[in-house]
Scaffold this active site. Structure first.
Site, PDB file in Angstrom:
ATOM      1  N   ARG A 111       0.846  -1.211   0.000  1.00 36.93           N
ATOM      2  CA  ARG A 111       0.000   0.000   0.000  1.00 36.93           C
ATOM      3  C   ARG A 111       0.878   1.256   0.000  1.00 36.93           C
ATOM      4  O   ARG A 111       0.581   2.232  -0.678  1.00 36.93           O
ATOM      5  CB  ARG A 111      -0.929  -0.028   1.216  1.00 36.93           C
ATOM      6  CG  ARG A 111      -1.967   1.062   1.204  1.00 36.93           C
ATOM      7  CD  ARG A 111      -3.049   0.829   2.244  1.00 36.93           C
ATOM      8  NE  ARG A 111      -2.528   0.843   3.605  1.00 36.93           N
ATOM      9  CZ  ARG A 111      -3.210   0.438   4.675  1.00 36.93           C
ATOM     10  NH1 ARG A 111      -4.457   0.019   4.535  1.00 36.93           N
ATOM     11  NH2 ARG A 111      -2.677   0.484   5.877  1.00 36.93           N
ATOM     12  N   LYS A 213      -2.860   6.148   1.704  1.00 38.52           N
ATOM     13  CA  LYS A 213      -2.725   6.495   3.121  1.00 38.52           C
ATOM     14  C   LYS A 213      -1.837   7.736   3.226  1.00 38.52           C
ATOM     15  O   LYS A 213      -0.682   7.693   3.658  1.00 38.52           O
ATOM     16  CB  LYS A 213      -2.164   5.319   3.926  1.00 38.52           C
ATOM     17  CG  LYS A 213      -2.577   5.387   5.387  1.00 38.52           C
ATOM     18  CD  LYS A 213      -2.524   4.022   6.026  1.00 38.52           C
ATOM     19  CE  LYS A 213      -2.514   4.084   7.532  1.00 38.52           C
ATOM     20  NZ  LYS A 213      -3.718   4.591   8.136  1.00 38.52           N
ATOM     21  N   GLU A 249     -16.476   5.151   4.907  1.00 36.16           N
ATOM     22  CA  GLU A 249     -15.676   4.570   5.987  1.00 36.16           C
ATOM     23  C   GLU A 249     -15.724   5.526   7.160  1.00 36.16           C
ATOM     24  O   GLU A 249     -16.257   6.631   7.053  1.00 36.16           O
ATOM     25  CB  GLU A 249     -14.238   4.316   5.534  1.00 36.16           C
ATOM     26  CG  GLU A 249     -13.492   5.536   5.061  1.00 36.16           C
ATOM     27  CD  GLU A 249     -12.092   5.209   4.528  1.00 36.16           C
ATOM     28  OE1 GLU A 249     -11.432   4.317   5.070  1.00 36.16           O
ATOM     29  OE2 GLU A 249     -11.680   5.866   3.563  1.00 36.16           O
TER      30      GLU A 249
END
Ligand code: PLP
Ligand code: COI
Length: 389
Positions: A111, A213, A249
């Protein structure tokens, strides 16, 4: 209250990790720095050619393992001016046999690599990422709490730290990993959290950086997070930017709902507005394989959540947090709707919680064996030296 713990060691191959520090009240720790400072961090600054191709991050422990301390940065650093920054979050747990294991760190490496591509920073190769994570755990092994009393949280950072005023990728990249012990998310039973969705607030839009992220994704939510906490809720539930009708989310965790037809639904990653959580992916797999639920990734509206029988949030920090209720409010706080699931964890949520934490901490020997490909065991220092000779 000072607590002492029996000394436990890994006996893998004769190597051993440092036992947990004495006289630490691990049970009092929350998710934070807990007024302790771990010993070492990983720090590697590399100059970039701009395209990243000629950049090599080091795997030299003697160069990159340094005492935990401040970073020196120019005020012109790209990270400070233009937010060229990514982070990751992982947990290292002490298992019943004293060994230390990390949950799926390869997924965090992948990621971060995707984020680095998007943010024009040289990718930290997976091997280097895993080497550095291992080294930080090994050096701070005494800060890994005793089995069942929390974890050592690892925070990798990748930042553009070169000087420059022009709006362009940095001429220097810094890869850093620090660690901090954190407590169990739930102390004395799993508790349900209360979420509030605020109309008009969304975390990310299609085409943005929601799936990365990126450090800069978090501060824009601080104001609404503060508002919902002042109104007595635990966390904000983010709605989609396009319609404001679908859930995406929570502020720092993914969202799931379980329906009476035994589907387990989580919002789809297709629009790239949602962080592809490592926990999310693991739950999709566990729910199907271990509970016979049908995993579905799709758009999930607030309206249809009224039919769901259980809901929960999940993430490395959040673990699995049952959702007790979702309040829906206008920007001024005027509540327009409320969806109630109950004050405690639903039975399937609780099962998933037990299975996931059983694998992560090694307390469930059967599942830990079955999902051993999810577990990365950190070799103790002397064993590593022996292997390298
Ligand atoms: N969504 C957001 C916005 C997060 O910050 C996190 C935490 O990392 C997650 C989801 C869950 O991701 P993971 O399970 O990889 O920790
Ligand atoms: C994590 O769960 O590891 C996160 O990074 C989320 C949060 C603490 C920002």
């Amino acid at each position: 209250m000072a607590i002492t713990h029996p000394r436990v060691w890994s006996i893998r191959g004769g190597g051993q990790h440092a036992p947990p520090k004495d006289n630490i009240d691990w049970e009092s720790f929350g998710f934070g720095l807990n007024n302790v400072r771990t010993d070492k961090m990983w720090l590697d600054r590399v100059s970039t050619a701009g395209d990243g191709d000629s950049t090599h991050y080091s795997t030299d422990d003697s160069q990159c393992l340094v005492p935990l301390g401040d970073l020196q940065l120019s005020p012109t650093a790209t990270v400070l001016n233009y937010g060229q920054a990514l982070f990751e979050g992982l947990k290292a747990c002490r298992r019943p046999d004293g060994s230390i294991a990390i949950f799926r760190p390869d997924k965090n490496a992948q990621r971060m690599a995707q984020g680095a591509e998007r943010f024009c920073m040289p990718v930290v190769p997976e091997r280097t990422f895993l080497h550095a994570v291992d080294a930080v755990v090994r050096e701070n092994a005494a800060w890994v709490p005793p089995h069942g009393q929390g974890a050592l949280y690892l925070r990798p950072l990748l930042m553009g730290t070169g000087e420059g005023l022009g709006v362009k990728p940095s001429s220097e990249s810094t890869f850093c990993i620090y660690a901090s012990p954190v407590g169990n998310y739930f102390k004395g039973g799993i508790q349900a959290i209360r979420l509030q969705a605020v109309q008009g607030f969304s975390r990310a839009a299609a085409g943005g950086s929601g799936a990365i992220k990126a450090s800069g994704n978090y501060a824009p939510a601080f104001a609404v997070q503060r508002q919902v906490k002042q109104r007595g809720f635990d966390e904000v539930l983010c709605l989609d930017a396009a319609s404001g009708e679908a859930v995406e989310e929570a502020g720092a965790s993914n969202f799931f709902a379980i329906f009476p037809d035994n589907t387990i639904v989580t919002p789809s990653l297709q629009q790239e507005t949602i962080l592809p959580g490592v926990t999310r992916q693991s739950i999709l797999e566990l729910a199907a394989a271990e509970l016979g639920l049908t995993p579905v990734e799709r758009r999930l509206t607030l309206e249809e959540l009224k039919q769901a029988k259980e809901a929960f949030c999940c993430g490395t920090g959040a673990c699995i947090s049952p959702v007790g209720s979702i309040s829906v409010a206008q920007a001024d706080g005027n509540v327009t709707d409320e969806i109630v699931f109950g004050s405690s964890a639903g039975p399937l949520t609780e099962k998933l919680f037990r299975m996931l934490t059983g694998i992560q901490t090694g307390s469930d020997a059967t599942l830990s064996q079955k999902y051993r490909h999810w577990i990365h065991v950190v070799e103790p220092a002397n064993q590593k030296v022996a292997a390298e000779r």
